[in-house]
Design a protein around this motif. Sequence first.
Motif, mmCIF file in Angstrom:
data_model
loop_
_atom_site.group_PDB
_atom_site.id
_atom_site.type_symbol
_atom_site.label_atom_id
_atom_site.label_comp_id
_atom_site.label_asym_id
_atom_site.label_seq_id
_atom_site.Cartn_x
_atom_site.Cartn_y
_atom_site.Cartn_z
ATOM 1 N N ARG A 78 0.840 -1.204 0.000
ATOM 2 C CA ARG A 78 0.000 0.000 0.000
ATOM 3 C C ARG A 78 0.877 1.256 0.000
ATOM 4 N N ARG A 79 1.927 1.268 0.810
ATOM 5 C CA ARG A 79 2.838 2.419 0.843
ATOM 6 C C ARG A 79 3.530 2.619 -0.501
ATOM 7 N N ASP A 80 3.915 1.512 -1.146
ATOM 8 C CA ASP A 80 4.674 1.588 -2.391
ATOM 9 C C ASP A 80 3.819 2.012 -3.582
ATOM 10 N N LYS A 81 2.564 1.599 -3.599
ATOM 11 C CA LYS A 81 1.792 1.685 -4.836
ATOM 12 C C LYS A 81 0.511 2.504 -4.754
ATOM 13 N N ILE A 82 -0.014 2.779 -3.559
ATOM 14 C CA ILE A 82 -1.391 3.287 -3.458
ATOM 15 C C ILE A 82 -1.447 4.580 -2.649
ATOM 16 N N GLY A 83 -2.209 5.540 -3.166
ATOM 17 C CA GLY A 83 -2.576 6.734 -2.416
ATOM 18 C C GLY A 83 -4.071 6.705 -2.165
ATOM 19 N N LEU A 84 -4.487 7.002 -0.937
ATOM 20 C CA LEU A 84 -5.896 6.881 -0.542
ATOM 21 C C LEU A 84 -6.475 8.228 -0.149
ATOM 22 N N VAL A 85 -7.659 8.530 -0.695
ATOM 23 C CA VAL A 85 -8.432 9.694 -0.267
ATOM 24 C C VAL A 85 -9.725 9.155 0.328
ATOM 25 N N PHE A 86 -9.842 9.183 1.642
ATOM 26 C CA PHE A 86 -10.984 8.602 2.338
ATOM 27 C C PHE A 86 -12.172 9.570 2.353
ATOM 28 N N GLN A 87 -13.361 9.037 2.701
ATOM 29 C CA GLN A 87 -14.534 9.898 2.878
ATOM 30 C C GLN A 87 -14.285 10.899 4.002
ATOM 31 N N THR A 88 -13.668 10.445 5.093
ATOM 32 C CA THR A 88 -13.219 11.353 6.152
ATOM 33 C C THR A 88 -11.750 11.660 5.886
ATOM 34 N N LEU A 89 -11.323 12.865 6.163
ATOM 35 C CA LEU A 89 -10.020 13.334 5.692
ATOM 36 C C LEU A 89 -8.851 12.573 6.301
ATOM 37 N N ARG A 90 -8.947 12.234 7.592
ATOM 38 C CA ARG A 90 -7.897 11.482 8.282
ATOM 39 C C ARG A 90 -6.546 12.185 8.267
#
Length: 216
Positions: A78-90
Amino acid sequence: MLIEARGLTHRIGNRTILDLASFQVVSREHALLLGPSGSGKTTLINILTGLVTPTSGDVLIDGRAMTGATAAARDALRRDKIGLVFQTLRLVSALTVRENLSLAQNLAKGRSDRSEIDALIARVGLSHRADARPRDLSQGEGQRAAIARALCTKPALLVADEPTSALDDVNAQAMIDLLLESAAASGSTLLIATHDHRIRPRFPRAVELQALAMAT
């Protein structure tokens, strides 16, 4: 193939939340996951990003196994390949916008590049808010900060969960503009889970999920 999923099912008790024979996304092929509440969009996003383990099935991200991997291996992928934008900003409430990005970059890459971070903050229109903390941001500023944080590691895959659900028509289109432009600048593939059909015309590909009936 950036995303390859096969035979995915997920059950909670006697209820089937997700039943998907296959799902694939080619690099740079932006896509929508559409469907009403209860259709399994967020569940699928969480499975693809390794936050939830499916009842059955396999997921590969850029050729690397997400399902069946250890928690540490999923975190690393996940760290290497993925960026996440959640419904809540976090966002971390005690840190400024710049510090939030620096922390994310350090965790993913083991380093922090101030010039890269400031350039990304400028790209999302927050240079004047770089030293503000999350509680001092407007909703729109907070969303842009969350996008910048997701992009600061230059992920191959940028995943956003319902990024326009609380926005009016003008701001919804502005958010999609920002996501598409930011993904293009970073070379990321964009995957958005939404029930917002207003943004459907902006994407060449959409996968429609249907709500599943309660299993017996």
